[in-house]
Design a protein around this motif. Structure first.
Motif, PDB file in Angstrom:
ATOM      1  N   LEU A 146       0.830  -1.203   0.000  1.00 13.10           N
ATOM      2  CA  LEU A 146       0.000   0.000   0.000  1.00 13.10           C
ATOM      3  C   LEU A 146       0.867   1.256   0.000  1.00 13.10           C
ATOM      4  CD1 LEU A 146      -2.659  -0.969   2.704  1.00 13.10           C
ATOM      5  CD2 LEU A 146      -2.943  -0.976   0.228  1.00 13.10           C
ATOM      6  N   ALA A 147       0.431   2.268  -0.737  1.00 10.54           N
ATOM      7  CA  ALA A 147       1.096   3.561  -0.740  1.00 10.54           C
ATOM      8  C   ALA A 147       0.415   4.448   0.293  1.00 10.54           C
ATOM      9  CB  ALA A 147       0.986   4.212  -2.119  1.00 10.54           C
ATOM     10  N   THR A 148       1.228   5.143   1.088  1.00  9.85           N
ATOM     11  CA  THR A 148       0.691   6.085   2.072  1.00  9.85           C
ATOM     12  C   THR A 148       1.271   7.468   1.785  1.00  9.85           C
ATOM     13  OG1 THR A 148       2.460   5.698   3.664  1.00  9.85           O
ATOM     14  CG2 THR A 148       0.509   4.304   3.839  1.00  9.85           C
ATOM     15  N   PRO A 149       0.517   8.537   2.046  1.00  8.13           N
ATOM     16  CA  PRO A 149       0.997   9.876   1.721  1.00  8.13           C
ATOM     17  C   PRO A 149       2.016  10.445   2.707  1.00  8.13           C
ATOM     18  CG  PRO A 149      -1.234   9.986   2.562  1.00  8.13           C
ATOM     19  CD  PRO A 149      -0.883   8.537   2.451  1.00  8.13           C
ATOM     20  N   SER A 150       2.153   9.833   3.879  1.00  5.16           N
ATOM     21  CA  SER A 150       3.122  10.343   4.852  1.00  5.16           C
ATOM     22  C   SER A 150       3.560   9.235   5.793  1.00  5.16           C
ATOM     23  CB  SER A 150       2.512  11.494   5.664  1.00  5.16           C
ATOM     24  OG  SER A 150       1.547  10.994   6.555  1.00  5.16           O
ATOM     25  N   SER A 151       4.677   9.465   6.457  1.00 10.65           N
ATOM     26  CA  SER A 151       5.161   8.459   7.399  1.00 10.65           C
ATOM     27  C   SER A 151       4.259   8.379   8.633  1.00 10.65           C
ATOM     28  CB  SER A 151       6.605   8.761   7.804  1.00 10.65           C
ATOM     29  OG  SER A 151       6.695  10.050   8.354  1.00 10.65           O
ATOM     30  N   ALA A 152       3.614   9.478   8.988  1.00 11.40           N
ATOM     31  CA  ALA A 152       2.700   9.466  10.137  1.00 11.40           C
ATOM     32  C   ALA A 152       1.508   8.544   9.856  1.00 11.40           C
ATOM     33  CB  ALA A 152       2.218  10.879  10.447  1.00 11.40           C
ATOM     34  N   ILE A 153       0.956   8.647   8.661  1.00 14.09           N
ATOM     35  CA  ILE A 153      -0.170   7.784   8.300  1.00 14.09           C
ATOM     36  C   ILE A 153       0.311   6.343   8.182  1.00 14.09           C
ATOM     37  CG2 ILE A 153      -1.823   7.259   6.461  1.00 14.09           C
ATOM     38  CD1 ILE A 153      -2.235  10.245   6.132  1.00 14.09           C
ATOM     39  N   ALA A 154       1.525   6.145   7.666  1.00  9.94           N
ATOM     40  CA  ALA A 154       2.078   4.796   7.566  1.00  9.94           C
ATOM     41  C   ALA A 154       2.211   4.161   8.947  1.00  9.94           C
ATOM     42  CB  ALA A 154       3.434   4.826   6.864  1.00  9.94           C
ATOM     43  N   ALA A 155       2.652   4.945   9.932  1.00 13.18           N
ATOM     44  CA  ALA A 155       2.796   4.415  11.295  1.00 13.18           C
ATOM     45  C   ALA A 155       1.441   4.009  11.874  1.00 13.18           C
ATOM     46  CB  ALA A 155       3.459   5.461  12.183  1.00 13.18           C
ATOM     47  N   LYS A 156       0.416   4.830  11.628  1.00 13.87           N
ATOM     48  CA  LYS A 156      -0.923   4.494  12.131  1.00 13.87           C
ATOM     49  C   LYS A 156      -1.499   3.295  11.383  1.00 13.87           C
ATOM     50  CE  LYS A 156      -1.932   9.128  13.734  1.00 13.87           C
ATOM     51  NZ  LYS A 156      -2.718  10.331  13.564  1.00 13.87           N
ATOM     52  N   LEU A 157      -1.231   3.238  10.076  1.00 14.70           N
ATOM     53  CA  LEU A 157      -1.738   2.124   9.279  1.00 14.70           C
ATOM     54  C   LEU A 157      -1.052   0.816   9.659  1.00 14.70           C
ATOM     55  CD1 LEU A 157      -3.592   1.101   7.107  1.00 14.70           C
ATOM     56  CD2 LEU A 157      -1.955   1.862   5.388  1.00 14.70           C
ATOM     57  N   LYS A 158       0.203   0.896  10.058  1.00 12.44           N
ATOM     58  CA  LYS A 158       0.940  -0.303  10.480  1.00 12.44           C
ATOM     59  C   LYS A 158       0.239  -0.957  11.672  1.00 12.44           C
ATOM     60  CE  LYS A 158       5.647  -1.848  11.237  1.00 12.44           C
ATOM     61  NZ  LYS A 158       7.038  -1.459  11.342  1.00 12.44           N
ATOM     62  N   GLN A 159      -0.329  -0.128  12.548  1.00 14.40           N
ATOM     63  CA  GLN A 159      -1.070  -0.655  13.692  1.00 14.40           C
ATOM     64  C   GLN A 159      -2.369  -1.332  13.251  1.00 14.40           C
ATOM     65  OE1 GLN A 159      -1.596   2.865  16.029  1.00 14.40           O
ATOM     66  NE2 GLN A 159       0.482   2.826  16.852  1.00 14.40           N
ATOM     67  N   GLN A 160      -2.934  -0.866  12.130  1.00 10.33           N
ATOM     68  CA  GLN A 160      -4.193  -1.407  11.621  1.00 10.33           C
ATOM     69  C   GLN A 160      -3.989  -2.618  10.710  1.00 10.33           C
ATOM     70  OE1 GLN A 160      -7.479  -0.215  12.036  1.00 10.33           O
ATOM     71  NE2 GLN A 160      -6.683   1.071  13.664  1.00 10.33           N
ATOM     72  N   ALA A 161      -2.731  -2.906  10.343  1.00 10.36           N
ATOM     73  CA  ALA A 161      -2.445  -3.951   9.357  1.00 10.36           C
ATOM     74  C   ALA A 161      -3.028  -5.320   9.721  1.00 10.36           C
ATOM     75  CB  ALA A 161      -0.942  -4.050   9.108  1.00 10.36           C
ATOM     76  N   PRO A 162      -2.896  -5.812  10.961  1.00  8.86           N
ATOM     77  CA  PRO A 162      -3.483  -7.126  11.276  1.00  8.86           C
ATOM     78  C   PRO A 162      -5.008  -7.157  11.094  1.00  8.86           C
ATOM     79  CG  PRO A 162      -1.902  -6.490  12.965  1.00  8.86           C
ATOM     80  CD  PRO A 162      -2.100  -5.291  12.086  1.00  8.86           C
ATOM     81  N   LYS A 163      -5.676  -6.082  11.512  1.00  4.63           N
ATOM     82  CA  LYS A 163      -7.129  -5.993  11.336  1.00  4.63           C
ATOM     83  C   LYS A 163      -7.471  -5.957   9.851  1.00  4.63           C
ATOM     84  CE  LYS A 163     -11.059  -2.899  12.172  1.00  4.63           C
ATOM     85  NZ  LYS A 163     -11.489  -2.878  10.803  1.00  4.63           N
ATOM     86  N   LEU A 164      -6.728  -5.165   9.077  1.00  3.28           N
ATOM     87  CA  LEU A 164      -6.949  -5.078   7.633  1.00  3.28           C
ATOM     88  C   LEU A 164      -6.761  -6.443   6.984  1.00  3.28           C
ATOM     89  CD1 LEU A 164      -7.380  -3.541   4.975  1.00  3.28           C
ATOM     90  CD2 LEU A 164      -4.926  -3.031   4.988  1.00  3.28           C
ATOM     91  N   GLN A 165      -5.692  -7.113   7.345  1.00  4.82           N
ATOM     92  CA  GLN A 165      -5.407  -8.431   6.779  1.00  4.82           C
ATOM     93  C   GLN A 165      -6.553  -9.395   7.081  1.00  4.82           C
ATOM     94  OE1 GLN A 165      -1.621 -10.008   7.979  1.00  4.82           O
ATOM     95  NE2 GLN A 165      -1.843 -11.867   6.771  1.00  4.82           N
ATOM     96  N   GLY A 166      -7.018  -9.392   8.321  1.00  2.00           N
ATOM     97  CA  GLY A 166      -8.136 -10.263   8.713  1.00  2.00           C
ATOM     98  C   GLY A 166      -9.411  -9.943   7.942  1.00  2.00           C
ATOM     99  N   ASP A 167      -9.716  -8.650   7.802  1.00  5.12           N
ATOM    100  CA  ASP A 167     -10.921  -8.245   7.061  1.00  5.12           C
ATOM    101  C   ASP A 167     -10.831  -8.654   5.592  1.00  5.12           C
ATOM    102  OD1 ASP A 167     -11.983  -7.179   9.336  1.00  5.12           O
ATOM    103  OD2 ASP A 167     -11.736  -5.077   8.757  1.00  5.12           O
ATOM    104  N   LEU A 168      -9.660  -8.495   5.002  1.00  2.83           N
ATOM    105  CA  LEU A 168      -9.502  -8.863   3.594  1.00  2.83           C
ATOM    106  C   LEU A 168      -9.603 -10.374   3.395  1.00  2.83           C
ATOM    107  CD1 LEU A 168      -6.712  -6.376   2.453  1.00  2.83           C
ATOM    108  CD2 LEU A 168      -9.168  -6.293   1.945  1.00  2.83           C
ATOM    109  N   ILE A 169      -9.084 -11.140   4.346  1.00  6.46           N
ATOM    110  CA  ILE A 169      -9.197 -12.603   4.267  1.00  6.46           C
ATOM    111  C   ILE A 169     -10.674 -12.998   4.342  1.00  6.46           C
ATOM    112  CG2 ILE A 169      -8.728 -14.750   5.524  1.00  6.46           C
ATOM    113  CD1 ILE A 169      -5.919 -13.554   6.144  1.00  6.46           C
ATOM    114  N   LYS A 170     -11.441 -12.338   5.211  1.00  2.00           N
ATOM    115  CA  LYS A 170     -12.883 -12.614   5.310  1.00  2.00           C
ATOM    116  C   LYS A 170     -13.599 -12.297   4.000  1.00  2.00           C
ATOM    117  CE  LYS A 170     -13.333 -11.739  10.252  1.00  2.00           C
ATOM    118  NZ  LYS A 170     -13.797 -10.780  11.259  1.00  2.00           N
TER     119      LYS A 170
END
Length: 168
Positions: free
Chosen positions: A77-101
């Protein structure tokens, strides 16, 4: 010479995740028009579907994150800033689980900061619109205030504001 078969013209397709609908439709029409390019359309539609599912799985603050690639279970995934990337990194497991579902076989989520990507524009300030009755009330206030040295600047400001509102 025989005429080509009369096929119904396919509907225009909008790729979810693209910012401008007309550009998206133009791109898909371009892909359809050329036989070699038409082979890219299923991939583009797949990526658009993945982008749509990601948008549904993530909070609105990640709307500017886009799919760069999805190959062999690795989602980038492309993120517009490192701050958003850091927050998205925390959401990655939830995102991965939702996409698998949702049927996507995501084994890993990687993030790339795209510094040149434009951030969303700032919120537009509302323009103060005064009704005619309010402008009249300010004009009346400017005329009725005692003309003292202390009030001089206030009276001038009120009358100036009322005059500007009248000119609009």
């Amino acid at each position: 010479m025989a005429s080509p078969p009369n096929h119904a013209t396919p509907r225009p397709v909008h790729l979810y995740g693209t910012r401008v609908r007309n550009t998206s439709i133009g791109a898909t029409e371009f892909l359809r028009a050329n036989e070699r390019m038409a082979s890219l359309l299923p991939t583009a539609m797949r990526m658009a579907s993945l982008q749509k599912d990601i948008a549904a799985a993530l909070p609105p603050m990640f709307d500017n994150c886009d799919v760069l690639s999805f190959q062999d279970g690795a989602l980038v995934l492309a993120t517009p800033s490192s701050a958003i990337a850091a927050k998205l990194k925390q959401q990655a497991p939830k995102l991965q689980g939702d996409l698998i579902k949702r049927g996507w076989q995501v084994e890993s989520v990687k993030l790339k900061v795209q510094v040149t990507r434009a951030l969303p524009s700032t919120v537009q300030m509302r323009v103060l619109e005064l009704p005619e009755m309010a402008v009249c009330a300010f004009e009346e206030l400017g005329d009725t205030l005692p003309a003292t040295e202390q009030n001089a600047r206030l009276i001038a400001a009120i009358k100036s504001m009322a005059a500007r509102r009248r000119a609009e």
